[in-house]
Design an enzyme around this catalytic site. Structure first.
Site, short mmCIF file in Angstrom:
data_model
loop_
_atom_site.label_atom_id
_atom_site.label_comp_id
_atom_site.label_asym_id
_atom_site.label_seq_id
_atom_site.Cartn_x
_atom_site.Cartn_y
_atom_site.Cartn_z
N LEU A 80 71.78 -29.96 35.59
CA LEU A 80 71.37 -28.42 36.35
C LEU A 80 72.79 -27.90 36.80
O LEU A 80 72.65 -27.18 37.80
CB LEU A 80 70.55 -29.02 37.50
CG LEU A 80 69.17 -29.41 37.37
CD1 LEU A 80 68.55 -30.02 38.62
CD2 LEU A 80 68.36 -28.16 36.78
N SER A 81 73.74 -28.32 36.18
CA SER A 81 75.23 -27.71 36.77
C SER A 81 75.28 -26.37 36.82
O SER A 81 76.10 -25.62 37.38
CB SER A 81 76.28 -28.42 35.92
OG SER A 81 76.32 -28.32 34.69
#
Length: 290
Positions: free
Chosen positions: A118-119
């Site tokens: 989810l960066s």
């Protein structure tokens, strides 16, 4: 010397022994010379015992002939034998050409990528798939602010997977010569606050002022508080950049090209190169008006 030839009504067949067909009555027994019986057995052509040696002699010849045909087929230049498999020369050429084209496109033109974290949320979610093109940085321009790039991180960052692949995806927020700092939940580039509509949350950390070295870029994840990026391990050499994320093809409801923020961000905070180019551009425009 004699042997028993027939008893209890049995008879000798004239086609086998060449003797008249004499039927015996009752329990009568006829004695026939041993040599005559031997001759009957020798003249018989219907016994499996006589055919077995001939079959045993024919099978090795057939196997030898098949081996010679296969050897001739393999040696005539049309087939190759590898690991017990016989491959047609044309098929081998087609497979080799297909692999060469596939890897050529992957290394020099574009490659697909899978998002595992989810960066880069909300731009990319877990499981999203994209195409990263490589022609822009090869022939057109270097990485610019706002580009989403895939790259090999600096030495000691991350870990390689089963196939030796270690690739990150982040957004370029500053290029060589830019001054970068983060405080009060805002990213500052060249002293100007950056308006970033693509980030998930304002950064909760502080980054002291630094200048991006020549040949490097500064990359951050769009999910600023959940990203292992340049604010942790520093600027990234441009030579580590593999390509520019250009197109999202999965899931289908997100199918399409990525939004381009390069012009938008360049106008917000011009760097040293843009500041030097601005007076020259204004002078050129004024000269054309005269």
């Amino acid at each position: 010397m004699y042997r028993i030839a027939a008893r209890n009504g049995l008879h000798m067949h004239p086609a086998r022994c060449g003797k008249p067909n004499t039927r015996l009555q009752g329990n009568a027994v006829r004695l026939v010379p041993h040599k005559q019986l031997h001759m009957c057995r020798a003249n018989s052509s219907n016994t499996g015992a006589d055919e077995a040696p001939q079959l045993r002699q024919e099978h090795p010849k057939q196997e030898q002939q098949q081996d010679q045909e296969q050897q001739h087929t393999s040696n005539d230049g049309r087939y190759y034998r590898f690991a017990g498999l016989t491959i047609n020369k044309d098929d081998l050429l087609t497979i080799t050409l297909a692999l060469a084209i596939s890897y050529g496109i992957r290394w020099f033109v574009a490659e697909p990528r899978f998002i595992p974290s989810l960066s880069m949320y909300p731009t990319f979610d877990i499981g999203d798939r994209l195409i990263a093109e490589k022609l822009t940085y090869r022939f057109s321009r270097p990485p610019a602010r706002g580009d989403v790039v895939i790259f090999h991180p600096v030495e000691g960052v991350g870990s390689k997977d089963l196939f030796g692949d270690n690739v990150f995806i982040k957004r370029v927020v500053a290029v060589e010569g830019d001054t970068v700092e983060v405080h009060d939940g805002v990213l500052f580039v060249n002293g100007q606050p950056r308006n970033e509509p693509y980030i998930y949350q304002k950064p909760a950390y502080t980054l002291g002022k630094l200048v991006v070295p020549p040949g490097d870029v500064f990359c951050l994840g769009d999910n600023r508080n959940n990203s292992y990026d340049s604010h942790v391990w520093g600027p990234l050499p441009k030579e580590n950049v593999l390509g520019r994320a250009a197109f999202k093809y999965w899931p289908l409801n997100k199918l399409g090209p990525l939004q381009d923020y390069t012009s938008y961000l360049a106008a917000q905070a011009p760097g040293p190169a843009e500041q030097q180019a601005a007076p020259a551009a204004a002078t050129a425009a004024f000269t054309q008006q005269l």
